[in-house]
Design a protein around this motif. Structure first.
Motif, PDB file in Angstrom:
ATOM      1  N   CYS A  65       1.229  -1.368   0.446  1.00  0.00           N
ATOM      2  CA  CYS A  65      -0.052  -0.299  -0.216  1.00  0.00           C
ATOM      3  C   CYS A  65       0.775   0.878   0.019  1.00  0.00           C
ATOM      4  N   LEU A  66      -0.216   1.982  -0.609  1.00  0.00           N
ATOM      5  CA  LEU A  66       0.954   3.452  -0.572  1.00  0.00           C
ATOM      6  C   LEU A  66       0.279   4.171  -0.871  1.00  0.00           C
ATOM      7  N   ALA A  77       9.005  -0.703   0.821  1.00  0.00           N
ATOM      8  CA  ALA A  77       8.976   0.702   2.015  1.00  0.00           C
ATOM      9  C   ALA A  77       7.658   0.894   2.142  1.00  0.00           C
ATOM     10  N   GLY A  78       6.419   0.281   1.783  1.00  0.00           N
ATOM     11  CA  GLY A  78       4.926   1.317   1.714  1.00  0.00           C
ATOM     12  C   GLY A  78       4.673   0.373   2.842  1.00  0.00           C
ATOM     13  N   GLN A  79       3.267   1.424   3.206  1.00  0.00           N
ATOM     14  CA  GLN A  79       3.245   1.985   4.346  1.00  0.00           C
ATOM     15  C   GLN A  79       1.849   0.485   4.088  1.00  0.00           C
ATOM     16  N   ASP A  80       1.514   0.583   6.236  1.00  0.00           N
ATOM     17  CA  ASP A  80       0.658  -0.550   6.772  1.00  0.00           C
ATOM     18  C   ASP A  80      -0.508  -0.633   5.770  1.00  0.00           C
ATOM     19  N   CYS A  81      -1.416  -1.203   5.773  1.00  0.00           N
ATOM     20  CA  CYS A  81      -1.955  -1.840   4.397  1.00  0.00           C
ATOM     21  C   CYS A  81      -3.820  -0.810   5.376  1.00  0.00           C
ATOM     22  N   ASN A  82      -3.377  -1.066   6.748  1.00  0.00           N
ATOM     23  CA  ASN A  82      -4.851  -1.040   7.913  1.00  0.00           C
ATOM     24  C   ASN A  82      -4.625  -0.001   8.708  1.00  0.00           C
ATOM     25  N   THR A  83      -3.811   1.334   7.398  1.00  0.00           N
ATOM     26  CA  THR A  83      -3.482   2.635   7.935  1.00  0.00           C
ATOM     27  C   THR A  83      -3.993   3.456   6.749  1.00  0.00           C
ATOM     28  N   VAL A  93      -3.520   0.349  -3.893  1.00  0.00           N
ATOM     29  CA  VAL A  93      -2.774  -0.625  -3.589  1.00  0.00           C
ATOM     30  C   VAL A  93      -2.205  -0.667  -4.575  1.00  0.00           C
ATOM     31  N   ALA A  94      -0.769  -1.883  -4.936  1.00  0.00           N
ATOM     32  CA  ALA A  94       0.180  -1.624  -5.635  1.00  0.00           C
ATOM     33  C   ALA A  94       0.315  -3.245  -5.503  1.00  0.00           C
ATOM     34  N   SER A 119      11.152  -6.628 -14.875  1.00  0.00           N
ATOM     35  CA  SER A 119       9.846  -6.357 -13.665  1.00  0.00           C
ATOM     36  C   SER A 119       8.905  -5.256 -14.220  1.00  0.00           C
ATOM     37  N   LEU A 120       8.385  -5.335 -13.032  1.00  0.00           N
ATOM     38  CA  LEU A 120       7.052  -4.644 -13.399  1.00  0.00           C
ATOM     39  C   LEU A 120       5.875  -4.787 -12.412  1.00  0.00           C
ATOM     40  N   THR A 121       4.951  -3.339 -12.025  1.00  0.00           N
ATOM     41  CA  THR A 121       5.599  -2.409 -10.742  1.00  0.00           C
ATOM     42  C   THR A 121       3.290  -2.025 -11.526  1.00  0.00           C
ATOM     43  N   ILE A 122       3.272  -2.038 -10.465  1.00  0.00           N
ATOM     44  CA  ILE A 122       1.439  -1.623 -11.162  1.00  0.00           C
ATOM     45  C   ILE A 122       0.506  -0.998  -9.562  1.00  0.00           C
ATOM     46  N   GLN A 123       0.504   0.559  -9.627  1.00  0.00           N
ATOM     47  CA  GLN A 123      -1.184   0.039  -8.821  1.00  0.00           C
ATOM     48  C   GLN A 123      -1.977   0.216  -9.120  1.00  0.00           C
TER      49      GLN A 123
END
Length: 125
Positions: A65-66, A77-83, A93-94, A119-123
């Motif tokens: 999560c970001l 380094a993403g954030q906690d998804c519950n915050t 969400v990514a 590699s690939l990153t998708i939000q």
């Protein structure tokens, strides 16, 4: 030798395109945020359907999560998804997707020349 080198290069490029295709298909599957297991299943199904990808190593997709204010966050380094984000907005969400394939040359079968990686990153939200 030059002809064999060109042949090797074209086979390597073809396999790299196949790796990229698997990640693009996984990013399509990730759009609905089904979870890492379902995205991994899509990637593995495509890899199994192609005999030339038998040595592929697919990393488990990382869901993280970001905040919109910091979209270039690395998966670890993403954030906690519950915050929530500091500005009160909801988290996005990514997914981080990656795969690699050892490449043995056409002219030197059985000798690994290098490793193809993609590699690939998708939000998704």
């Amino acid at each position: 030798m030059i002809l064999l080198s060109m042949l090797d290069g074209s086979f390597a490029l073809q396999k790299k395109f196949k790796l990229d295709h698997i990640l693009r298909a996984a990013s399509e599957a990730a759009k609905d945020d089904p979870g890492s297991a379902e995205i991994l299943a899509v990637m593995e199904e495509l890899a199994l359907a192609d005999d030339s990808l038998q040595d592929i190593e697919i990393a488990t997709p990382q869901r993280y999560c970001l905040c919109a204010a910091a979209p270039a966050v690395a998966p670890n380094a993403g954030q906690d998804c519950n915050t929530t984000c500091p500005d009160g907005s909801t988290l996005g969400v990514a997914y981080a997707l990656s795969a690699q394939l050892p490449y043995s040359g056409f002219a030197t079968p059985g000798v690994q020349l290098f490793t193809l990686t993609s590699s690939l990153t998708i939000q998704v939200k």
